[in-house]
Motif scaffolding. Structure first.
Motif, PDB file in Angstrom:
ATOM      1  N   GLU A  35       0.855  -1.188   0.000  1.00 10.00           N
ATOM      2  CA  GLU A  35       0.000   0.000   0.000  1.00 10.00           C
ATOM      3  C   GLU A  35       0.890   1.236   0.000  1.00 10.00           C
ATOM      4  O   GLU A  35       1.763   1.380   0.832  1.00 10.00           O
ATOM      5  CB  GLU A  35      -0.883   0.003   1.252  1.00 10.00           C
ATOM      6  CG  GLU A  35      -1.772   1.214   1.371  1.00 10.00           C
ATOM      7  CD  GLU A  35      -2.887   1.251   0.340  1.00 10.00           C
ATOM      8  OE1 GLU A  35      -3.068   2.299  -0.265  1.00 10.00           O
ATOM      9  OE2 GLU A  35      -3.564   0.228   0.170  1.00 10.00           O
ATOM     10  N   GLY A  39      -2.755   2.191  -3.659  1.00  4.28           N
ATOM     11  CA  GLY A  39      -3.364   0.870  -3.567  1.00  4.28           C
ATOM     12  C   GLY A  39      -2.348  -0.249  -3.687  1.00  4.28           C
ATOM     13  O   GLY A  39      -1.256  -0.078  -4.211  1.00  4.28           O
ATOM     14  N   GLY A  41      -0.896  -3.777  -5.142  1.00  6.63           N
ATOM     15  CA  GLY A  41      -0.916  -4.331  -6.489  1.00  6.63           C
ATOM     16  C   GLY A  41       0.137  -5.394  -6.699  1.00  6.63           C
ATOM     17  O   GLY A  41       0.947  -5.685  -5.825  1.00  6.63           O
ATOM     18  N   ARG A  43       2.691  -6.832 -10.115  1.00  7.78           N
ATOM     19  CA  ARG A  43       3.077  -6.724 -11.516  1.00  7.78           C
ATOM     20  C   ARG A  43       4.259  -7.637 -11.782  1.00  7.78           C
ATOM     21  O   ARG A  43       4.911  -8.110 -10.856  1.00  7.78           O
ATOM     22  CB  ARG A  43       3.399  -5.285 -11.904  1.00  7.78           C
ATOM     23  CG  ARG A  43       4.597  -4.715 -11.193  1.00  7.78           C
ATOM     24  CD  ARG A  43       4.852  -3.310 -11.684  1.00  7.78           C
ATOM     25  NE  ARG A  43       5.773  -2.650 -10.785  1.00  7.78           N
ATOM     26  CZ  ARG A  43       6.134  -1.411 -10.908  1.00  7.78           C
ATOM     27  NH1 ARG A  43       5.645  -0.691 -11.870  1.00  7.78           N
ATOM     28  NH2 ARG A  43       6.977  -0.870 -10.065  1.00  7.78           N
TER      29      ARG A  43
END
Length: 70
Positions: A35, A39, A41, A43
């Motif tokens: 965070e 937000g 995430g 990848r």
């Protein structure tokens, strides 16, 4: 089975299973992003050559941000 049950909202996996899944995904090249105001995430971690190739393709459509992951 664990992932399917989670996706179908049948059950939640335990912390041990979540840790093992995260480790497996990281070993396959995923980078988990904490965070940071924007937000949480995930990848793929790309090498410099892949970043350059993507940059060439993306630049055809305008200015883009960096895809390099430290």
């Amino acid at each position: 089975m664990v992932i399917e049950e989670f996706e179908r909202q049948i059950s939640l996996p335990g912390q041990d299973i979540c840790d093992r899944l995260q480790t497996a995904l990281e070993n396959a090249g995923a980078v988990f992003i904490a965070e940071n105001g924007g937000g949480i995430g995930v990848r793929l971690k790309l090498n410099r050559s892949e970043v350059r190739r993507i940059g060439v393709l993306e630049n055809e459509g305008g200015i883009v941000g960096t895809d390099a992951v430290p």
